[in-house]
Design an enzyme around this catalytic site. Structure first.
Site, short mmCIF file in Angstrom:
data_model
loop_
_atom_site.label_atom_id
_atom_site.label_comp_id
_atom_site.label_asym_id
_atom_site.label_seq_id
_atom_site.Cartn_x
_atom_site.Cartn_y
_atom_site.Cartn_z
N ASP A 9 -0.14 2.07 27.18
CA ASP A 9 -1.36 1.51 27.79
C ASP A 9 -2.39 1.32 26.96
O ASP A 9 -2.06 0.98 25.90
CB ASP A 9 -1.83 3.05 28.88
CG ASP A 9 -2.73 3.98 27.83
OD1 ASP A 9 -2.51 3.88 26.58
OD2 ASP A 9 -3.09 4.93 28.73
N CYS A 66 0.44 6.38 24.41
CA CYS A 66 -0.97 6.39 25.20
C CYS A 66 -1.74 6.99 24.09
O CYS A 66 -1.79 7.01 23.00
CB CYS A 66 -0.85 6.82 26.59
SG CYS A 66 -0.56 8.76 26.50
N THR A 68 -3.08 10.19 23.90
CA THR A 68 -2.46 11.52 23.44
C THR A 68 -1.07 11.51 23.34
O THR A 68 -0.55 12.42 22.69
CB THR A 68 -2.91 12.61 24.30
OG1 THR A 68 -2.52 12.47 25.57
CG2 THR A 68 -4.37 12.61 24.39
N HIS A 99 18.79 19.36 19.53
CA HIS A 99 18.72 20.30 20.66
C HIS A 99 18.53 19.98 22.14
O HIS A 99 19.15 20.28 23.06
CB HIS A 99 17.99 21.46 20.43
CG HIS A 99 18.23 22.12 19.04
ND1 HIS A 99 17.86 23.21 18.71
CD2 HIS A 99 19.19 21.95 18.39
CE1 HIS A 99 18.21 24.00 17.63
NE2 HIS A 99 19.15 22.83 17.18
N HIS A 134 23.94 23.50 23.30
CA HIS A 134 22.66 22.49 23.69
C HIS A 134 22.87 21.75 24.90
O HIS A 134 21.91 21.59 25.80
CB HIS A 134 22.20 21.83 22.64
CG HIS A 134 21.67 22.69 21.24
ND1 HIS A 134 20.94 23.52 21.44
CD2 HIS A 134 22.41 22.38 20.21
CE1 HIS A 134 20.92 24.14 20.36
NE2 HIS A 134 21.75 23.73 19.35
#
Ligand code: RB5
Length: 147
Positions: A9, A66, A68, A99, A134
């Site tokens: 963004d 973005c 964060t 994992h 996993h």
């Protein structure tokens, strides 16, 4: 060679361009899925479009940026087949591949610096899913997220 798609963004625009140049310098094929300026852009729109292109198999992995990385990861994880991780350290990036077989990496331009972001990208792209126990566990995720 993996096909990578990258999106952002407005709050991730500068880091996206830095990472595109970085990936190209490593001969990694990367497709820019926007946004293409610092004009306000809604991260869920970019996340959904980019994540669908990974989930469909058109691309092997995606990177979303973005402010964060949080909004991008929340939105991308709504798409069936997507395992998105938001990382601000290389250890999480590595183990999210080993994992959790993550297929989208989310970064926050307001959180990580340029050099840290490059290291996270490189380690994430170079780390391989370990499978075995996993695989059984990630197969248990899908019915939860879409029930
Ligand atoms: C935009 O200001 C910001 O909210 C967005 O980039 C992101 O950080 C949301 O999670």
């Amino acid at each position: 060679m993996s096909k990578i798609i990258i999106g952002c963004d407005h709050a991730g625009f500068e880091l996206k361009n830095i990472l595109i140049d970085f990936l190209k310098s490593k001969n990694i094929e990367v497709t820019d899925n926007g946004c293409y300026s610092k004009e306000p852009a809604d991260y869920p729109v970019i996340a959904q479009d980019t994540a669908k292109k990974v989930a469909s198999g058109e691309f092997d992995k995606g990177i979303l940026i973005c402010g964060t990385g949080v909004g991008m990861s929340i939105a991308a994880n709504k798409i069936k087949g997507i395992r998105a991780v938001v990382c601000s350290d290389t250890t999480s990036a590595k183990f999210s591949r080993l994992h959790n077989n993550t297929n989208i990496l989310c970064l926050g331009q307001r959180i990580v610096g340029e050099y840290c972001a490059k290291d996270i990208c490189e380690i994430w792209l170079n780390s391989k899913f370990e499978g075995e126990r996993h695989l059984k566990r990630i197969n248990l995720i899908e019915p939860i997220s879409h029930s």
